[in-house]
Design a protein around this motif. Structure first.
Motif, mmCIF file in Angstrom:
data_model
loop_
_atom_site.group_PDB
_atom_site.id
_atom_site.type_symbol
_atom_site.label_atom_id
_atom_site.label_comp_id
_atom_site.label_asym_id
_atom_site.label_seq_id
_atom_site.Cartn_x
_atom_site.Cartn_y
_atom_site.Cartn_z
ATOM 1 N N LEU A 10 12.228 14.524 -2.199
ATOM 2 C CA LEU A 10 12.729 13.155 -2.264
ATOM 3 C C LEU A 10 11.989 12.371 -3.335
ATOM 4 C CD1 LEU A 10 12.803 12.300 1.547
ATOM 5 C CD2 LEU A 10 14.754 12.880 0.106
ATOM 6 N N LEU A 11 12.709 11.481 -3.988
ATOM 7 C CA LEU A 11 12.120 10.547 -4.936
ATOM 8 C C LEU A 11 12.736 9.193 -4.583
ATOM 9 C CD1 LEU A 11 11.255 10.949 -8.525
ATOM 10 C CD2 LEU A 11 12.719 9.051 -7.953
ATOM 11 N N GLY A 12 11.902 8.273 -4.133
ATOM 12 C CA GLY A 12 12.439 6.991 -3.698
ATOM 13 C C GLY A 12 11.362 5.936 -3.536
ATOM 14 N N ASN A 13 11.758 4.838 -2.886
ATOM 15 C CA ASN A 13 10.860 3.697 -2.684
ATOM 16 C C ASN A 13 10.534 3.538 -1.211
ATOM 17 O OD1 ASN A 13 10.808 2.839 -5.440
ATOM 18 N ND2 ASN A 13 12.870 2.080 -5.143
ATOM 19 N N VAL A 14 9.282 3.170 -0.939
ATOM 20 C CA VAL A 14 8.820 2.950 0.421
ATOM 21 C C VAL A 14 9.442 1.654 0.941
ATOM 22 C CG1 VAL A 14 6.786 2.585 1.870
ATOM 23 C CG2 VAL A 14 6.688 4.214 -0.033
ATOM 24 N N GLY A 15 10.033 1.707 2.144
ATOM 25 C CA GLY A 15 10.749 0.565 2.691
ATOM 26 C C GLY A 15 9.863 -0.495 3.309
ATOM 27 N N LYS A 16 8.752 -0.092 3.911
ATOM 28 C CA LYS A 16 7.792 -1.037 4.483
ATOM 29 C C LYS A 16 6.420 -0.385 4.421
ATOM 30 C CE LYS A 16 8.521 0.356 9.277
ATOM 31 N NZ LYS A 16 8.760 -0.075 10.632
ATOM 32 N N ASP A 17 5.386 -1.183 4.623
ATOM 33 C CA ASP A 17 4.039 -0.624 4.560
ATOM 34 C C ASP A 17 3.914 0.560 5.516
ATOM 35 O OD1 ASP A 17 3.207 -2.456 2.670
ATOM 36 O OD2 ASP A 17 2.311 -3.823 4.126
ATOM 37 N N PRO A 18 3.258 1.644 5.071
ATOM 38 C CA PRO A 18 3.112 2.817 5.926
ATOM 39 C C PRO A 18 2.352 2.479 7.214
ATOM 40 C CG PRO A 18 2.529 3.345 3.671
ATOM 41 C CD PRO A 18 2.692 1.860 3.741
ATOM 42 N N GLU A 19 2.703 3.174 8.277
ATOM 43 C CA GLU A 19 2.040 3.001 9.569
ATOM 44 C C GLU A 19 1.084 4.166 9.762
ATOM 45 O OE1 GLU A 19 3.422 3.818 14.070
ATOM 46 O OE2 GLU A 19 4.737 2.497 12.916
ATOM 47 N N VAL A 20 -0.197 3.864 9.977
ATOM 48 C CA VAL A 20 -1.206 4.897 10.187
ATOM 49 C C VAL A 20 -1.624 4.843 11.646
ATOM 50 C CG1 VAL A 20 -3.473 5.761 9.508
ATOM 51 C CG2 VAL A 20 -2.029 4.633 7.816
ATOM 52 N N ARG A 21 -1.597 5.997 12.321
ATOM 53 C CA ARG A 21 -2.041 6.071 13.707
ATOM 54 C C ARG A 21 -2.910 7.307 13.865
ATOM 55 N NH1 ARG A 21 1.669 9.613 16.294
ATOM 56 N NH2 ARG A 21 3.511 9.956 15.011
ATOM 57 N N GLN A 22 -3.576 7.414 15.010
ATOM 58 C CA GLN A 22 -4.460 8.549 15.253
ATOM 59 C C GLN A 22 -3.917 9.410 16.381
ATOM 60 O OE1 GLN A 22 -8.477 6.954 15.689
ATOM 61 N NE2 GLN A 22 -8.969 8.075 13.830
#
Length: 157
Positions: A10-22
């Motif tokens: 895929l080549l595209g744009n991030v829609g919203k800030d990434p979500e980081v969880r543990q």
């Protein structure tokens, strides 16, 4: 058929800030949405556009660190991983399925495609002083010659 391949590029744009969880064992996991778009002209000559949204899950800890530090809403990414569908139970008790592009702990690829002009997206470019390193033998003069395009020196081996 002797084998098969499960690879998504895929080549595209991030829609919203990434979500980081543990995870339960302390490893970080990133979830992000990536938009890919195609444009065309219809039979009347009018420009049409269709956007497709992709769920992306990243388990590779090196890539998680890069995403945490540099990726935000609007970032342009190239990534490759595997398509996986999983089953889960939602809060109402109904079974649901979701399909995701997964960059696993030992596979997957991620390339940041934003320009370096976005100062807050990337670390500052290296300077000549960064290359004065006695351990590598790479000096400021070597850096300047490479920067000026003077790479016609004899190879020392």
């Amino acid at each position: 058929m002797a084998g098969s391949i499960n690879k998504v590029i895929l080549l595209g744009n991030v829609g919203k800030d990434p979500e980081v969880r543990q995870s339960a064992d302390g490893r970080k996991i990133v979830n992000l949405s990536l938009a890919t778009s195609e444009t065309w002209k219809d039979k009347d000559g009018e420009r049409q556009e269709k956007t497709e949204w992709h769920r992306v899950v990243i388990f590779n800890q090196n890539l998680v660190g890069i995403v945490e530090q540099y990726v935000k809403k609007g970032s342009k990414l190239y990534l490759s991983g595997q398509m996986k569908t999983r089953k889960y139970t939602n809060s109402d008790g109904a079974e649901r399925y979701t399909t995701e592009v997964v960059l696993g702990a030992y596979n997957g690829e991620l390339v940041l495609l934003d320009s370096r002009d976005k100062a807050d997206s990337f670390p500052p470019p290296a300077t000549a002083d960064d290359y004065d390193d006695k351990t590598t033998g790479f000096t400021t003069a070597d850096y300047q010659r490479a920067k000026d395009g003077d790479l016609n020196d004899e190879i020392p081996f």
